[in-house]
Scaffold this active site. Structure first.
Site, short mmCIF file in Angstrom:
data_model
loop_
_atom_site.label_atom_id
_atom_site.label_comp_id
_atom_site.label_asym_id
_atom_site.label_seq_id
_atom_site.Cartn_x
_atom_site.Cartn_y
_atom_site.Cartn_z
N LYS A 60 49.81 -25.61 11.97
CA LYS A 60 50.92 -25.30 12.65
C LYS A 60 52.53 -25.27 11.61
O LYS A 60 53.07 -24.33 12.04
CB LYS A 60 51.38 -26.50 13.70
CG LYS A 60 52.67 -26.43 14.33
CD LYS A 60 53.09 -27.76 15.21
CE LYS A 60 54.49 -27.81 14.98
NZ LYS A 60 55.20 -28.75 16.15
N ASN A 61 52.72 -26.17 10.89
CA ASN A 61 53.79 -26.21 9.97
C ASN A 61 53.77 -24.99 8.82
O ASN A 61 54.73 -24.75 8.23
CB ASN A 61 53.94 -27.42 9.26
CG ASN A 61 54.35 -28.60 10.11
OD1 ASN A 61 54.66 -28.28 11.26
ND2 ASN A 61 54.13 -29.75 9.73
N CYS A 77 67.62 -33.75 18.24
CA CYS A 77 66.09 -34.01 18.53
C CYS A 77 65.62 -35.62 18.58
O CYS A 77 66.34 -36.35 18.16
CB CYS A 77 65.32 -33.32 17.42
SG CYS A 77 63.55 -33.67 17.19
N ARG A 135 68.26 -34.09 12.11
CA ARG A 135 67.89 -32.88 11.21
C ARG A 135 68.71 -31.91 11.31
O ARG A 135 68.52 -30.72 11.70
CB ARG A 135 66.45 -32.43 11.75
CG ARG A 135 65.55 -33.49 11.74
CD ARG A 135 64.20 -32.99 11.91
NE ARG A 135 63.72 -32.85 13.25
CZ ARG A 135 62.59 -32.39 13.42
NH1 ARG A 135 61.72 -32.19 12.56
NH2 ARG A 135 62.30 -32.32 14.66
N ASP A 186 55.05 -37.12 8.80
CA ASP A 186 54.23 -36.70 10.18
C ASP A 186 52.87 -37.58 10.50
O ASP A 186 52.29 -37.33 11.32
CB ASP A 186 53.90 -35.20 9.94
CG ASP A 186 55.05 -34.39 10.42
OD1 ASP A 186 55.99 -34.80 10.77
OD2 ASP A 186 55.13 -33.14 10.28
N ARG A 225 51.88 -29.11 21.87
CA ARG A 225 52.79 -28.30 20.93
C ARG A 225 52.15 -28.51 19.54
O ARG A 225 52.50 -27.72 18.88
CB ARG A 225 54.08 -29.28 20.72
CG ARG A 225 55.03 -28.96 21.80
CD ARG A 225 56.53 -29.62 21.37
NE ARG A 225 56.94 -29.17 20.27
CZ ARG A 225 57.47 -29.84 19.37
NH1 ARG A 225 57.70 -31.34 19.68
NH2 ARG A 225 57.78 -29.36 18.27
#
Length: 429
Positions: free
Chosen positions: A22-23, A126, A131, A316, A408
């Site tokens: 995803k990243n 967030c 961030r 993460d 997500r």
């Protein structure tokens, strides 16, 4: 609103195919704005964030076609996206879209580089920290952009094009590096990015940009050099495997016990996390097929971990490791150095009976002999999957609420775990 029901106590055995990252997918999709030709991305995961970014790109006039399966494709083979930004009709990215996904703010770089202007909403706060985007904007200013903030929007202009320059980041920033990299590809002259992020996803985006005609050297190191070109072409690129998904399932197997092949995974993308899992008592072997992880009936050993930019232990995977350490035989310490407020899963893990104390940016986890299933609530993407990991080893039933967070970032999580013997099902509201 959907929720997930998990019955704990099942060992995991079999194969879990690892999806595209995803990243890397999100900045690769955004990079399509740099060319008027078609960018073809293979191995794109089916995620809510990918679908949302398709909408955001559509707002700029980008056409996205999802290719069908090819002969021989397996059930979990990723999508193929044909992305064409032949004619950009709008250089504004509105608040109602950008506010739903922070990475969408990065469209400011290719819009500015190709069109000479962009109006992009500030992404706002967030759940896992502020961030801020100041380093992203600093990098664009270093390339000659005029930037002002008005009414919650960033107004960026470079009417005569961007110029190569020196971008020196005071701290490592993945978003800032992606932004500077994309903007510099079409800037006149040479750009040098110092203290660049070294994450594999940065390298993947740079590899794709090179296929499109960009001149980039040093991606994967702390110093990247880009020689600007006048235009970029289309290309075909396969997204690299998701190292966070790999680490997540590896920790799930270490928690539940069993023996699983993580098909398509590449150990070099997350060696620091694999080293920690070996220290915790898991057996890990790299093969031509992927990464095999096993844990027999032996207990989980405690570990000491500090999150850090790549090649350090990924932030993460911090929540997932904490879930695993709740069952360790001893005391573990996990220090989070990347994001503030990234311990929101602690209160939910406590509902299983976990013993966790917080002191600033360090969590102390006292391992317990047993966890008990409970109703819990996801607070963000990585925290939500840590609750799934805890539930796999908990006695009885667990109900995880707000699973849209999972959607997500994890493709077909229930199906992948169930195929290895887990008892997990999605319940629609």
């Amino acid at each position: 609103m959907d929720r997930i029901r998990i019955v704990g106590g099942k060992h995991l055995t079999g194969t879990i195919p690892i999806s595209g990252a995803k990243n890397a997918t999100l900045p690769l999709m955004i990079a399509s704005l740099l060319t008027d030709e078609t960018l073809v991305l293979e191995n794109v995961p089916r995620l809510a964030d990918v679908a949302l970014l398709q909408r955001i790109l559509g707002n700029h006039g980008v056409d996205v076609m999802v290719g069908g399966k090819r002969p021989g494709d397996g059930e979990y083979d990723g999508q193929t996206l044909h992305i064409s930004a032949k004619r950009i009709v709008d250089t504004t990215a509105p608040y109602d879209l950008v506010s739903r996904m922070r990475a969408s703010f990065w469209v400011v770089a290719p819009l500015l580089a190709r069109m000479g202007q962009a109006k992009v909403s500030l992404p706002g706060g967030c759940a896992i920290g502020t961030r801020p985007v100041d380093l992203l904007l600093m990098s664009l200013r270093a390339l000659g952009a005029e930037i002002e903030i008005d009414g919650g929007y960033v107004l960026a202009r470079a009417p005569h094009g961007l110029k190569g320059g020196e971008v020196v980041f005071p701290k490592v920033t993945v978003g800032g590096t992606h932004t500077a990299l994309m903007a510099a590809t079409l800037a006149r002259g040479t750009t040098v990015i110092e203290n660049a992020a070294r994450e594999p996803e940065i390298v993947d985006v740079a590899d794709c940009l090179i296929k499109m005609g960009a001149k980039i050297s040093g991606a994967g190191t702390s110093r990247i050099e880009i020689e600007g070109v006048s235009r970029l072409d289309g290309a075909r690129h396969r997204v690299l495997p998701d190292r966070i998904e790999t680490g997540t399932y590896a920790m799930a197997v270490a928690m539940a016990g069993g023996d699983v092949m993580l098909a398509g995974a590449k150990p070099e993308l997350l060696q620091s996390a694999l080293d920690v899992l070996v220290e915790a008592g898991a057996e890990i072997a790299a093969t031509n097929e992927g990464i095999r992880i096993a844990r027999n009936g032996a207990g989980i050993a405690p570990v000491e971990v500090v999150t850090a930019p790549f090649p350090g232990f990924p932030t993460d995977l911090q929540a997932q490791l904490m879930a695993l350490m709740t069952r360790a035989k001893g005391t573990s310490h996990i220090t989070e150095t990347i994001f503030e407020n990234r311990f929101m899963h602690v209160q939910e893990l406590a509902r299983f009976g976990a013993h966790i104390k917080l002191d600033g940016e360090t969590a102390t986890i006292e391992g317990v002999d047993r966890l008990k299933g409970a109703p819990v609530m996801a607070t963000d993407l990585r925290a939500s999957v840590s609750l799934v990991i805890a539930a796999l080893a908990a006695e009885g039933e667990t109900f995880v609420n707000r699973v849209y967070h999972l959607d997500r970032g994890f493709e077909r999580l229930e199906a992948k775990l169930n195929a290895c013997g887990a008892a997990i099902e999605r319940l629609s509201a």
